[in-house]
Design an enzyme around this catalytic site. Structure first.
Site, PDB file in Angstrom:
ATOM      1  N   GLU A 110       0.857  -1.181   0.000  1.00  0.00           N
ATOM      2  CA  GLU A 110       0.000   0.000   0.000  1.00  0.00           C
ATOM      3  C   GLU A 110       0.892   1.228   0.000  1.00  0.00           C
ATOM      4  OE1 GLU A 110      -2.806  -0.420   3.231  1.00  0.00           O
ATOM      5  OE2 GLU A 110      -3.918  -1.971   2.184  1.00  0.00           O
ATOM      6  N   HIS A 221      -8.999   9.721   3.008  1.00  0.00           N
ATOM      7  CA  HIS A 221      -8.630   8.627   2.098  1.00  0.00           C
ATOM      8  C   HIS A 221      -8.872   9.108   0.665  1.00  0.00           C
ATOM      9  CE1 HIS A 221      -8.369   4.704   0.238  1.00  0.00           C
ATOM     10  NE2 HIS A 221      -7.979   4.186   1.395  1.00  0.00           N
ATOM     11  N   ARG A 268      -1.021   9.004   1.356  1.00  0.00           N
ATOM     12  CA  ARG A 268      -2.412   9.307   1.009  1.00  0.00           C
ATOM     13  C   ARG A 268      -2.781  10.780   1.166  1.00  0.00           C
ATOM     14  NH1 ARG A 268      -5.514   5.486   5.355  1.00  0.00           N
ATOM     15  NH2 ARG A 268      -4.626   3.936   3.986  1.00  0.00           N
ATOM     16  N   HIS A 327     -11.358   9.765   6.688  1.00  0.00           N
ATOM     17  CA  HIS A 327     -11.161   8.336   6.936  1.00  0.00           C
ATOM     18  C   HIS A 327     -10.729   8.020   8.366  1.00  0.00           C
ATOM     19  CE1 HIS A 327     -10.353   4.213   5.873  1.00  0.00           C
ATOM     20  NE2 HIS A 327      -9.057   4.314   6.089  1.00  0.00           N
ATOM     21  N   ARG A 363      -0.952   8.801   9.236  1.00  0.00           N
ATOM     22  CA  ARG A 363      -0.819   7.366   9.490  1.00  0.00           C
ATOM     23  C   ARG A 363      -0.402   6.608   8.239  1.00  0.00           C
ATOM     24  NH1 ARG A 363      -4.466   3.150   8.840  1.00  0.00           N
ATOM     25  NH2 ARG A 363      -6.079   4.661   8.289  1.00  0.00           N
TER      26      ARG A 363
END
Ligand code: SIN
Length: 479
Positions: A110, A221, A268, A327, A363
């Protein structure tokens, strides 16, 4: 009612805590209705973990880098060093992560991870599988359909909680209280969270003067289908981009490279801002699955396949329109590295409700389920070492009026304001307007649950105003 442990929230942190508490201890797990509906359940991507001992250093580095210099290094080291242990523990208890035909664990990649290290289950149903497994294995007594409306705190000790179940209100007392209630999704107009994630406990923390830290760091997100009617918008997991999906505009152009050389695999916050800016410039943005065969897509992402086929998209042949949406909140109730709330004796906070310092300003993808596992286990370990027997004390019940007639309209305005003025790109003037709105609402005759929401929103806005520079997920420009 008196227990050794009261656990508030039935996501991964709360449930895994119960699995680690010895069976001779009495444990009450409190959940809003329905018990399965929580952020853990909706987690698609998976659980990040150091792949082996050699990978610990790189996992720590990736986490620190994503956190933009604001992580607590010790907490990050604890997270990564314990990752292999908690994964092995889950497997030993019978949980099945996805494996290849030879039986090797499958790791996916990811954004902002320097290598594939995300374990998954049921393809894109990791959270659902984990939640079901933990629920099946807990020995806790479960009350669902309840809301925790107060923490019974006196002299640094949390004696228990006040609970509302329909019209009934009662106190539950405990030697240890665990807050594992999740984040704040419902404060935003567009979000990926379970409906019941409504920032109540953060609001109680603000009311009681418990320390809240890093509240300005709210993560958006980048790839969310926001065109359904429900409050919860549909996430398209990072793992899709990790395995080859691309972000394109109406002309099929991969415009993310205009913003960052890592394109789809940039962190992100960068991808979210790029999409947001591109949309503001008048473009439509899509997730494109041309890299996948139908057979692969259906097997690897079965939920996404089914959901979008039902919505009329012939994935992987059709691309899907996307937008960023709220998110995850990196901030929360400040804890030490054992999950203990700062300044408190027997009160623990774990998972998204907490700020353990592992995420800093941003994060790293899929570190959240891991945080829930590692720190809930540590919190239980600490509580067992302390072996507290809190002297029983009765608290008078306060007459809370949970809702009032004007609340719904004010709640909708708050969600709108949070999205537009406390969102992906912030301006000082707009943050001040948002703060003013929260103050006006707090002066009105509102229900107690709305008050808790507004207090949480206010904590986010104040923290955003205090943080003058852009860092991680907090991005501020202009006046
Ligand atoms: C996702 O699957 O993209 C979400 C994972 C995460 O929030 O870390």
């Amino acid at each position: 009612m008196r227990y050794d442990y009261v656990i508030v929230g039935a996501g991964i942190a709360g449930l895994y805590a119960t699995l680690n508490i010895p069976k001779d201890k009495s444990v009450l797990l409190l959940s809003k209705d329905p018990i399965w509906e929580c952020n853990t359940f909706y987690a698609q991507g998976g659980v990040a973990t150091a792949v082996d001992e050699e990978d610990i250093y790189a996992h720590i580095e990736d986490t620190l880098k994503a956190g933009a210099g604001l992580c607590d290094k010790e907490a990050v080291e604890i997270l990564s060093r314990n990752s292999i242990l908690v994964i092995e523990d889950l497997i030993a208890r019978g949980f099945e992560f996805d494996r290849d035909e030879e039986g090797n664990l499958l790791f996916t990649k990811e954004a902002a991870h320097s290598r594939p290290r995300i374990l998954h289950a049921g393809g894109d149903a990791t959270g659902r599988e984990l939640h079901r497994f933990l629920l099946q294995n807990t020995h806790a007594k479960v009350f669902d359909g309840v809301i925790v409306i107060d923490l019974l705190i006196e002299d640094g000790i949390c004696h228990g909680v006040t609970v509302r179940q329909g019209a009934k209100q009662f106190n539950v007392y405990a030697n240890n209280v665990f807050l594992t209630s999740g984040g704040i999704g419902s404060l935003y107009e567009f979000h990926t969270n379970a409906k019941k994630i409504s920032a109540d406990i953060q609001g109680i923390a603000a009311l009681k003067g418990l320390p809240l830290k890093d509240m300005e760091f709210t993560q958006f997100h980048p790839t969310v289908f926001v065109y359904n009617k429900r409050a919860r918008k549909f996430l398209l997991t990072e793992a899709l981009r990790g395995e080859g999906a691309t972000v394109v505009d109406e002309e099929g152009r991969r415009f993310l490279f205009d913003y960052d050389p890592r394109g789809e695999l940039a962190p992100r916050d960068i991808v979210s801002r790029a999409i947001f800016r591109h949309q503001k410039a008048g473009h439509k943005v899509y997730l494109d699955f041309a890299a996948f065969s139908e057979e692969f897509f259906k097997k690897r992402f079965p939920n996404i396949y089914r959901t979008f086929r039902n919505l009329g998209y012939a994935v992987p042949f059709d691309r899907v329109p996307i937008s960023p949406a709220f998110h995850f909140i990196m901030g929360g109730i400040k804890t030490d590295t054992w999950g203990k709330v700062e300044g408190m004796e027997n009160l623990y906070a774990v998972g998204e409700v907490a700020c353990s310092g592992v995420h800093g300003a941003n994060r790293l993808a899929s570190n959240s389920l891991l945080e829930g596992l590692v720190f809930s286990k540590r919190a239980v370990e600490d509580s067992l070492i302390q072996d507290r027997q809190i002297r029983p004390k009765e608290f008078r019940q306060l007459p809370f009026v949970l809702t009032k007639s004007e609340d719904k309209a004010l709640k909708e305005r708050l969600r709108h304001i949070m999205w537009h003025k406390v969102g992906i790109i912030r301006k000082r003037g707009e943050l001040e307007e948002a703060l003013e709105f929260t103050q006006e609402v707090l002066e009105q005759d509102i229900g107690y649950l709305l008050k808790l929401r507004v207090l949480s929103a206010k904590a986010i806005i104040q923290a955003a105003l205090n943080r003058k520079e852009s860092v991680g997920a907090h991005y501020i420009e202009g006046e």
